[in-house]
Design a protein around this motif. Structure first.
Motif, PDB file in Angstrom:
ATOM      1  N   PRO A   1     -18.459 131.419 -80.672  1.00 43.46           N
ATOM      2  CA  PRO A   1     -19.477 132.716 -81.009  1.00 43.46           C
ATOM      3  C   PRO A   1     -20.432 133.136 -79.690  1.00 43.46           C
ATOM      4  O   PRO A   1     -21.045 134.078 -79.608  1.00 43.46           O
ATOM      5  CB  PRO A   1     -20.653 131.564 -81.787  1.00 43.46           C
ATOM      6  N   LEU A   2     -20.057 132.324 -78.486  1.00 44.11           N
ATOM      7  CA  LEU A   2     -20.727 132.735 -77.252  1.00 44.11           C
ATOM      8  C   LEU A   2     -20.146 134.005 -76.911  1.00 44.11           C
ATOM      9  O   LEU A   2     -20.858 134.650 -75.858  1.00 44.11           O
ATOM     10  CB  LEU A   2     -20.537 131.769 -76.165  1.00 44.11           C
TER      11      LEU A   2
ATOM     12  N   SER B   1     -16.981 145.180 -77.875  1.00 43.49           N
ATOM     13  CA  SER B   1     -16.381 143.804 -77.510  1.00 43.49           C
ATOM     14  C   SER B   1     -16.838 142.755 -78.503  1.00 43.49           C
ATOM     15  O   SER B   1     -16.005 142.074 -79.194  1.00 43.49           O
ATOM     16  CB  SER B   1     -16.548 143.216 -76.361  1.00 43.49           C
ATOM     17  N   ALA B   2     -18.408 142.660 -78.792  1.00 46.06           N
ATOM     18  CA  ALA B   2     -18.778 141.812 -79.599  1.00 46.06           C
ATOM     19  C   ALA B   2     -18.554 142.062 -81.177  1.00 46.06           C
ATOM     20  O   ALA B   2     -18.141 141.233 -81.914  1.00 46.06           O
ATOM     21  CB  ALA B   2     -20.425 141.645 -79.531  1.00 46.06           C
TER      22      ALA B   2
ATOM     23  N   GLU C   1     -15.067 136.273 -87.157  1.00 42.42           N
ATOM     24  CA  GLU C   1     -15.981 136.036 -88.144  1.00 42.42           C
ATOM     25  C   GLU C   1     -16.175 134.443 -88.478  1.00 42.42           C
ATOM     26  O   GLU C   1     -15.859 133.717 -89.358  1.00 42.42           O
ATOM     27  CB  GLU C   1     -15.623 136.697 -89.537  1.00 42.42           C
ATOM     28  N   ARG C   2     -16.995 133.841 -87.306  1.00 49.74           N
ATOM     29  CA  ARG C   2     -16.999 132.522 -87.571  1.00 49.74           C
ATOM     30  C   ARG C   2     -18.337 132.012 -88.621  1.00 49.74           C
ATOM     31  O   ARG C   2     -19.145 131.658 -88.264  1.00 49.74           O
ATOM     32  CB  ARG C   2     -17.537 131.825 -86.123  1.00 49.74           C
TER      33      ARG C   2
ATOM     34  N   HIS D   1     -19.703 128.346 -88.523  1.00 52.86           N
ATOM     35  CA  HIS D   1     -20.739 128.018 -87.561  1.00 52.86           C
ATOM     36  C   HIS D   1     -22.023 127.788 -88.010  1.00 52.86           C
ATOM     37  O   HIS D   1     -22.749 128.914 -88.550  1.00 52.86           O
ATOM     38  CB  HIS D   1     -20.893 128.968 -86.321  1.00 52.86           C
ATOM     39  N   PRO D   2     -22.903 127.022 -87.821  1.00 55.02           N
ATOM     40  CA  PRO D   2     -24.458 126.741 -88.478  1.00 55.02           C
ATOM     41  C   PRO D   2     -25.387 127.853 -87.781  1.00 55.02           C
ATOM     42  O   PRO D   2     -26.105 128.205 -88.763  1.00 55.02           O
ATOM     43  CB  PRO D   2     -24.803 125.331 -88.148  1.00 55.02           C
ATOM     44  N   ARG D   3     -25.260 128.397 -86.786  1.00 58.15           N
ATOM     45  CA  ARG D   3     -25.971 129.230 -86.507  1.00 58.15           C
ATOM     46  C   ARG D   3     -25.471 130.754 -86.495  1.00 58.15           C
ATOM     47  O   ARG D   3     -26.139 131.741 -85.713  1.00 58.15           O
ATOM     48  CB  ARG D   3     -26.687 129.169 -85.024  1.00 58.15           C
ATOM     49  N   ASN D   4     -24.413 130.931 -87.271  1.00 56.41           N
ATOM     50  CA  ASN D   4     -23.798 132.205 -87.383  1.00 56.41           C
ATOM     51  C   ASN D   4     -24.801 133.326 -87.727  1.00 56.41           C
ATOM     52  O   ASN D   4     -24.604 134.639 -87.148  1.00 56.41           O
ATOM     53  CB  ASN D   4     -22.634 132.127 -88.480  1.00 56.41           C
TER      54      ASN D   4
END
Length: 315
Positions: free
Chosen positions: A199-200, A241-242, A250-251, A254-257
């Motif tokens: 996600p970075l 790009s993001a 599409e994570r 991830h807890p902070r998605n």
């Protein structure tokens, strides 16, 4: 990418879940409700189950530590189980939030974090507590050292990288819309150093939003004038790009998605692409985050709902 969920129903009152720091972690929501009543056994089980999923552990500890009376309940837990690393870590982070609210000494919070860090050296969470503390009370050198300690334990630590970007964005506010500002270089470097599914990859978007926050506060920019900030070549490349990364990866795990999705939806609106923002709002659901909807100085609830309505109305 899987198809988006059905459109959100019209809310007849304020969305209860807006700005809930637990985001979409339903297990955490249940445990937190028990913890706020002094029943910490579920918190113990949750943190044991989280194990060394460091991003999730940090997310859960922070959400529990922010709750009212978290210091008292975690201290009670630690008295009952003096050898519990989880209790010590939760108490340390609760002490940090107490200090941030002006209800405790930063020195005591720092000592608690260092005690917790010594109990489980591999855990970046006590260092995340120190990073939050030094963000408010420490020097830039202290903040950087604490970030390095977090990253040494988990190179992709999501929360820590967001804090670092917010801090770097505040340097040289008079420089204005400088595409070579160091916050952009840091975010690009961190994204490039991470695996393709990290996600970075969205961090460069966070950098642009945080820099806008600083410029708005310094130069009196308004939300409506944000287009200038997002119109440069580098900004367009970053957003493309993001968004492409989100379409591919599409994570959701991830807890902070939802933090990333809120920033990306905000940026897409600023760029003038409401249809793309609409797809993001479908994924966000009611899990809004105060940042960046409060930027530059807005009521985040009103700003989020207005932005969501505008985007979904254009889809």
């Amino acid at each position: 990418m899987s198809p988006p969920p059905p459109p959100l129903p019209r809310a007849r009152k304020r969305d209860a879940q807006l700005f809930d720091s637990a985001l979409c972690d339903t297990e955490l929501v249940d445990v937190r409700s028990q913890f706020t009543q002094g029943r910490w056994s579920k918190a113990r089980a949750l943190l044991v189950a989280t194990a060394d999923d460091w991003d999730r552990r940090g997310h859960r500890v922070v959400a529990l530590a922010e709750t009212p009376a978290a210091t008292a309940w975690s201290r009670e837990w630690l008295l009952a189980e003096p050898d519990s690393v989880d209790a010590a870590t939760l108490l340390a982070c609760a002490t940090v939030f107490g200090a941030l609210r002006g209800k405790g000494a930063p020195e005591a919070a720092e000592a608690a974090c260092r005690r917790a860090a010594a109990l489980l050296p591999a855990d970046p969470t006590p260092w995340l507590g120190l990073l939050l503390l030094s963000r408010a009370f420490g020097s830039e050198e202290e903040f950087s050292r604490h970030f390095d300690q977090v990253r040494a334990r988990h190179r992709e630590h999501h929360h820590a990288h967001h804090l670092m970007v917010a801090k770097l964005a505040e340097r040289a506010p008079a420089a204005g819309h400088d595409p070579l500002h160091e916050v952009y270089d840091f975010a690009a470097w961190a994204a490039e150093e991470s695996p393709a599914d990290s996600p970075l990859a969205v961090l460069p978007v966070i950098a642009h939003a945080e820099r806008y926050r600083v410029l708005a506060a310094t130069h009196g920019h308004t939300f409506e004038s944000a287009g200038e900030h997002w119109s440069g070549r580098r900004a367009r490349q970053v957003l493309r790009s993001a968004f492409d990364w989100w379409l591919e990866w599409e994570r959701e795990d991830h807890p902070r998605n939802r933090v990333d999705l809120n920033f990306l939806a905000h940026a897409k609106l600023c760029e003038g692409r409401p249809a793309e923002a609409a797809a993001l709002f479908h994924r966000i659901g009611r899990h809004a985050t105060r940042a960046p909807w409060s930027y530059p100085d807005l009521d985040p609830h009103k700003a989020f709902l207005a932005a969501r309505n505008a985007a979904l109305g254009s889809a």
